[in-house]
Scaffold this motif. Structure first.
Motif, PDB file in Angstrom:
ATOM      1  N   LEU A   5     102.863  31.969  93.770  1.00  0.00           N
ATOM      2  CA  LEU A   5     103.295  32.175  92.387  1.00  0.00           C
ATOM      3  C   LEU A   5     104.028  30.935  91.870  1.00  0.00           C
ATOM      4  O   LEU A   5     103.860  30.544  90.710  1.00  0.00           O
ATOM      5  CB  LEU A   5     104.203  33.408  92.344  1.00  0.00           C
ATOM      6  CG  LEU A   5     104.394  34.104  91.008  1.00  0.00           C
ATOM      7  CD1 LEU A   5     103.078  34.427  90.348  1.00  0.00           C
ATOM      8  CD2 LEU A   5     105.211  35.375  91.207  1.00  0.00           C
ATOM      9  N   LEU A 110     101.138  41.543  88.725  1.00  0.00           N
ATOM     10  CA  LEU A 110     101.828  42.684  89.335  1.00  0.00           C
ATOM     11  C   LEU A 110     100.869  43.733  89.902  1.00  0.00           C
ATOM     12  O   LEU A 110     101.313  44.726  90.469  1.00  0.00           O
ATOM     13  CB  LEU A 110     102.789  43.319  88.328  1.00  0.00           C
ATOM     14  CG  LEU A 110     104.073  42.508  88.113  1.00  0.00           C
ATOM     15  CD1 LEU A 110     104.970  43.170  87.075  1.00  0.00           C
ATOM     16  CD2 LEU A 110     104.855  42.321  89.406  1.00  0.00           C
ATOM     17  N   PRO A 113     100.234  42.543  95.682  1.00  0.00           N
ATOM     18  CA  PRO A 113     101.411  42.955  96.458  1.00  0.00           C
ATOM     19  C   PRO A 113     102.564  41.965  96.337  1.00  0.00           C
ATOM     20  O   PRO A 113     102.893  41.241  97.285  1.00  0.00           O
ATOM     21  CB  PRO A 113     100.867  43.030  97.889  1.00  0.00           C
ATOM     22  CG  PRO A 113      99.685  42.153  97.908  1.00  0.00           C
ATOM     23  CD  PRO A 113      99.105  42.163  96.549  1.00  0.00           C
ATOM     24  N   VAL A 114     103.118  41.906  95.171  1.00  0.00           N
ATOM     25  CA  VAL A 114     104.248  41.022  94.931  1.00  0.00           C
ATOM     26  C   VAL A 114     105.257  41.830  94.106  1.00  0.00           C
ATOM     27  O   VAL A 114     104.882  42.501  93.150  1.00  0.00           O
ATOM     28  CB  VAL A 114     103.787  39.728  94.216  1.00  0.00           C
ATOM     29  CG1 VAL A 114     103.063  40.014  92.926  1.00  0.00           C
ATOM     30  CG2 VAL A 114     104.929  38.791  93.951  1.00  0.00           C
ATOM     31  N   SER A 115     106.513  41.813  94.543  1.00  0.00           N
ATOM     32  CA  SER A 115     107.501  42.645  93.859  1.00  0.00           C
ATOM     33  C   SER A 115     107.956  41.966  92.567  1.00  0.00           C
ATOM     34  O   SER A 115     107.826  40.754  92.403  1.00  0.00           O
ATOM     35  CB  SER A 115     108.706  42.904  94.761  1.00  0.00           C
ATOM     36  OG  SER A 115     109.429  41.703  94.929  1.00  0.00           O
ATOM     37  N   ARG A 116     108.531  42.761  91.705  1.00  0.00           N
ATOM     38  CA  ARG A 116     109.056  42.188  90.455  1.00  0.00           C
ATOM     39  C   ARG A 116     110.185  41.217  90.767  1.00  0.00           C
ATOM     40  O   ARG A 116     110.336  40.205  90.088  1.00  0.00           O
ATOM     41  CB  ARG A 116     109.579  43.308  89.564  1.00  0.00           C
ATOM     42  CG  ARG A 116     108.497  44.221  89.064  1.00  0.00           C
ATOM     43  CD  ARG A 116     109.122  45.252  88.162  1.00  0.00           C
ATOM     44  NE  ARG A 116     108.131  46.202  87.723  1.00  0.00           N
ATOM     45  CZ  ARG A 116     108.244  46.914  86.616  1.00  0.00           C
ATOM     46  NH1 ARG A 116     109.312  46.788  85.869  1.00  0.00           N
ATOM     47  NH2 ARG A 116     107.315  47.771  86.269  1.00  0.00           N
ATOM     48  N   LEU A 117     110.971  41.549  91.784  1.00  0.00           N
ATOM     49  CA  LEU A 117     112.078  40.662  92.168  1.00  0.00           C
ATOM     50  C   LEU A 117     111.519  39.291  92.542  1.00  0.00           C
ATOM     51  O   LEU A 117     112.038  38.253  92.122  1.00  0.00           O
ATOM     52  CB  LEU A 117     112.856  41.268  93.343  1.00  0.00           C
ATOM     53  CG  LEU A 117     114.035  40.439  93.843  1.00  0.00           C
ATOM     54  CD1 LEU A 117     115.100  40.314  92.756  1.00  0.00           C
ATOM     55  CD2 LEU A 117     114.649  41.068  95.097  1.00  0.00           C
ATOM     56  N   ARG A 123     110.120  32.691  88.955  1.00  0.00           N
ATOM     57  CA  ARG A 123     110.183  32.107  87.605  1.00  0.00           C
ATOM     58  C   ARG A 123     111.523  31.375  87.413  1.00  0.00           C
ATOM     59  O   ARG A 123     111.580  30.359  86.723  1.00  0.00           O
ATOM     60  CB  ARG A 123     110.012  33.202  86.548  1.00  0.00           C
ATOM     61  CG  ARG A 123     108.640  33.870  86.606  1.00  0.00           C
ATOM     62  CD  ARG A 123     107.568  32.961  86.038  1.00  0.00           C
ATOM     63  NE  ARG A 123     106.253  33.206  86.580  1.00  0.00           N
ATOM     64  CZ  ARG A 123     105.365  34.077  86.111  1.00  0.00           C
ATOM     65  NH1 ARG A 123     105.656  34.798  85.068  1.00  0.00           N
ATOM     66  NH2 ARG A 123     104.186  34.201  86.671  1.00  0.00           N
ATOM     67  N   ARG A 260     113.410  44.177  86.568  1.00  0.00           N
ATOM     68  CA  ARG A 260     113.067  45.076  87.668  1.00  0.00           C
ATOM     69  C   ARG A 260     112.935  46.518  87.219  1.00  0.00           C
ATOM     70  O   ARG A 260     112.367  47.348  87.934  1.00  0.00           O
ATOM     71  CB  ARG A 260     114.111  44.979  88.772  1.00  0.00           C
ATOM     72  CG  ARG A 260     114.059  43.659  89.511  1.00  0.00           C
ATOM     73  CD  ARG A 260     115.082  43.619  90.601  1.00  0.00           C
ATOM     74  NE  ARG A 260     114.705  44.464  91.716  1.00  0.00           N
ATOM     75  CZ  ARG A 260     115.482  44.696  92.763  1.00  0.00           C
ATOM     76  NH1 ARG A 260     116.671  44.143  92.834  1.00  0.00           N
ATOM     77  NH2 ARG A 260     115.068  45.463  93.748  1.00  0.00           N
ATOM     78  N   ARG A 261     113.493  46.834  86.053  1.00  0.00           N
ATOM     79  CA  ARG A 261     113.519  48.243  85.631  1.00  0.00           C
ATOM     80  C   ARG A 261     112.627  48.539  84.419  1.00  0.00           C
ATOM     81  O   ARG A 261     112.436  49.689  84.058  1.00  0.00           O
ATOM     82  CB  ARG A 261     114.953  48.639  85.276  1.00  0.00           C
ATOM     83  CG  ARG A 261     115.842  48.812  86.486  1.00  0.00           C
ATOM     84  CD  ARG A 261     117.312  48.791  86.107  1.00  0.00           C
ATOM     85  NE  ARG A 261     118.164  49.117  87.228  1.00  0.00           N
ATOM     86  CZ  ARG A 261     118.405  48.287  88.240  1.00  0.00           C
ATOM     87  NH1 ARG A 261     117.861  47.085  88.254  1.00  0.00           N
ATOM     88  NH2 ARG A 261     119.185  48.649  89.246  1.00  0.00           N
ATOM     89  N   ARG A 262     112.099  47.538  83.818  1.00  0.00           N
ATOM     90  CA  ARG A 262     111.413  47.759  82.548  1.00  0.00           C
ATOM     91  C   ARG A 262     109.910  48.042  82.731  1.00  0.00           C
ATOM     92  O   ARG A 262     109.361  47.844  83.820  1.00  0.00           O
ATOM     93  CB  ARG A 262     111.578  46.531  81.655  1.00  0.00           C
ATOM     94  CG  ARG A 262     110.927  45.278  82.231  1.00  0.00           C
ATOM     95  CD  ARG A 262     110.789  44.216  81.199  1.00  0.00           C
ATOM     96  NE  ARG A 262     109.835  44.630  80.179  1.00  0.00           N
ATOM     97  CZ  ARG A 262     109.551  43.942  79.085  1.00  0.00           C
ATOM     98  NH1 ARG A 262     110.155  42.783  78.870  1.00  0.00           N
ATOM     99  NH2 ARG A 262     108.664  44.374  78.222  1.00  0.00           N
TER     100      ARG A 262
END
Lengths: 265, 322
Positions: A5, A110, A113-117, A123, A260-262
């Motif tokens: 990424l 997304l 297999p990559v987490s939002r974190l 980034r 992480r929550r949106r």
């Protein structure tokens, strides 16, 4: 952090990163080249002929515009540099999350297999790289070309400018990424981040002649950016480090928490 | 084992309904068709399953594990083809394949085979690709790691019939290899071709769920009968299950027969001299539309309508109407 990424994000920003850097290198070289032409006596005379109110508006009470620091601050680092890096950093910051969500490419990322974190930390890592590249493109040419044109900055001055400039850009990036983590496309966060920068710049100008505007000085990022003082006196106000650091950390942590929550599609 | 389980899954975008109170299961190794018109909530459901959207209420589980917004491991086992194919316009197909493989940390075992079967040129930039070729790239990216669960949202959109058939063949092979497929579509012929079981989503709710076999068994039949003598529409309309009887000329009747009534129809026709008869099976599409009309109360005499009002499981076919 994901190396794939990271490489992909850098790869996709390579053109903007390259052209902003080339622009800054050229601008920095132009500024040191001009210093012997307009610096010294002629420049001091021109400054002395300016209305005192105008000098005050542009901070002439704090720094001598005829000095080398004053020259670099008024002609380059105090305005045009902020415009250039402001565009670069805000464009990257708002595009890094909201831009990808708005375009729909975040869905492709997304779905893997990559987490939002991981995505948001990657980034942020690219933001740091971007900031360092822009800082290098700004200050290295001054340091390298300077001696040829009687612009001799000490190593300490160079590193202070580099570090403070980088931290200023990171703080701006933190604001842009926080706004980017909230919205669905890059329009609104770009408006918010750029608007804040312009507002802070105006407040900084006005605060030179208005006590009422000084009220915002403690939180005005632009006010802490005093490259002229760094060049002339080799000092940076301690609050500048703290304020830039705090804004950068709060902005970036806020971006992580929100992203992480949106909803991302 | 159930690969997909949702319990009361509900997603609202502000006051706008996405999906509401969706409860369903998809067993391992099956091909589940998720059927509904545009805007019914299919994509919302899929995005909730993938952890891209946070459900307003309810839960979603994949492989027995609750879907986590920030999770990543579940997605290692999933291949996803989005309904609206959006990729990085300036990058090539090959770049995308490496991008996805890099994040998966695995070599794409089926990449070369899929590239060949779909006759796809991975050296072209996405912006140079036609809609159909973008769709091919999306399919390759979703399938090339041979995932345990394939989630396909309108997978053949923009593809020509040959490539559609190639996609169906790949799906068949994956299922034969024990994979599970969740196929969202509004193209009934597609669902009919590849799915074993179908869930019909309407206005955000799962309106019915049954096997494709059961759905097909409810097929409508269009009749056109020409008699040797003039005949009144009532002659056919009086057969239970036959409706929409119309007369064309004096001796020809058209009608629609629903359910297991064909024997009764033929017995009634035998009472007169028939010179010609055409019995045409309606497509799954017609069944689907009929079902929707019935749900909306346009035709209260409809069998489906009565089913819809009586929540019951069809044990023989495993059907359930909600």
């Amino acid at each position: 952090m994901s190396w794939t990424l990271l490489r992909a994000t850098l790869h996709q920003r390579r053109a903007s990163m390259f052209w902003f850097s080339v622009g800054l290198v050229f601008y920095s070289w132009l500024m040191v080249w001009f210093w012997p032409q307009i610096g010294g006596g002629q420049y001091a005379e021109m400054i002395e002929n300016m209305p005192p109110e105008m000098l005050a508006l542009f901070g002439g009470n704090d720094i001598s515009f005829a000095s080398m620091g004053g020259y670099f601050q008024t002609e380059y680092l105090g305005l045009m540099w902020m415009v250039i890096v402001g565009c670069a950093i805000v464009m990257y910051g708002v595009g890094s999350l909201a831009g990808d969500i708005g375009k729909g490419t975040m869905e492709l990322t997304l779905a893997q297999p990559v987490s939002r974190l991981t995505v948001v930390l990657t980034r942020i890592a690219v933001l740091v790289v971007y900031v360092l590249v822009l800082a290098a493109a700004t200050f290295v040419p001054i340091q390298v070309f300077g001696p040829t044109y009687d612009v001799d900055l000490t190593a300490r001055t160079f590193w202070l400018l580099f570090a403070l400039g980088s931290l200023f850009m990171l703080a701006l990036g933190g604001i842009a990424m926080l706004a980017s983590s909230i919205f669905r496309d890059s329009g609104k966060p770009a408006g918010i981040a750029a608007g804040l920068l312009v507002m802070m710049w105006i407040l900084d100008l006005v605060s030179n002649v208005s006590e009422a505007a000084e009220l915002f000085d403690p939180v005005n990022l632009v006010g802490y950016w005093q490259p002229g003082k760094v060049i002339n006196d080799n000092v940076v106000a301690a609050e500048a480090w703290w304020v830039y650091g705090a804004v950068a950390v709060v902005g970036l942590i806020g971006a992580v928490l929100v992203f992480r929550r949106r909803d991302v599609a | 084992m159930d690969v997909i389980t949702t319990e009361g899954l509900t997603k609202y975008y502000g006051s706008t309904r996405g999906v509401e109170d969706l409860t369903m299961t998809v067993p391992e190794g099956s091909v589940y068709g998720f059927l509904g018109p545009n805007g019914a909530g299919k994509t919302t459901t899929i995005r909730c399953l993938l952890g891209m959207l946070k459900p307003t209420r309810g839960t979603a589980q994949l492989f027995g594990t609750a879907v986590n917004l920030d999770g990543s491991e579940l997605r290692r086992r999933i291949g996803y083809v989005a309904g609206e194919v959006i990729m990085f316009e300036k990058e090539t197909g090959r770049w995308h394949m490496e991008y996805v493989s890099g994040m998966r940390g695995a070599k794409p075992s089926l990449a070369d085979e899929l590239v060949e079967r779909f006759e796809f040129d991975p050296s072209k930039r996405v912006r140079e690709l036609s809609k159909g070729n973008k769709q091919k790239l999306a399919l390759i990216l979703g399938m090339m790691h041979d995932p345990e669960l394939l989630i396909l949202d309108e997978p053949t959109s923009g593809l020509d019939p040959l490539n559609q058939e190639a996609v169906y063949a790949v799906i068949d092979e994956r299922v034969a290899a024990g994979r599970t497929v969740f196929l969202s579509s509004h193209i009934l012929s597609e669902v009919e071709r590849v799915c074993e079981r179908v869930g019909i989503i309407r206005a955000g709710r799962l309106a019915a769920e049954e096997s494709v076999h059961s759905l097909l068994a409810k097929r409508l039949r269009e009749l056109e009968v020409t008699f040797a003598e003039p005949v009144e529409p009532a002659f056919l309309a009086s057969v239970p299950g036959v409706d929409k009887v119309e007369r064309i000329g004096e001796r020809t009747l058209t009608a629609r027969a629903k359910g297991d009534v064909i024997d009764d129809v033929i017995k009634r026709l035998a009472e007169k001299t028939v010179t010609d008869v055409e019995i045409e099976l309606a497509s799954l599409e017609d069944v689907f539309l009929e079902f929707y009309r019935a749900q909306e109360g346009e035709d209260p005499s409809d069998d489906s309508a009565s089913d819809a009002e009586t929540p019951a499981r069809d044990d023989a076919e495993g059907g359930e109407v909600r």
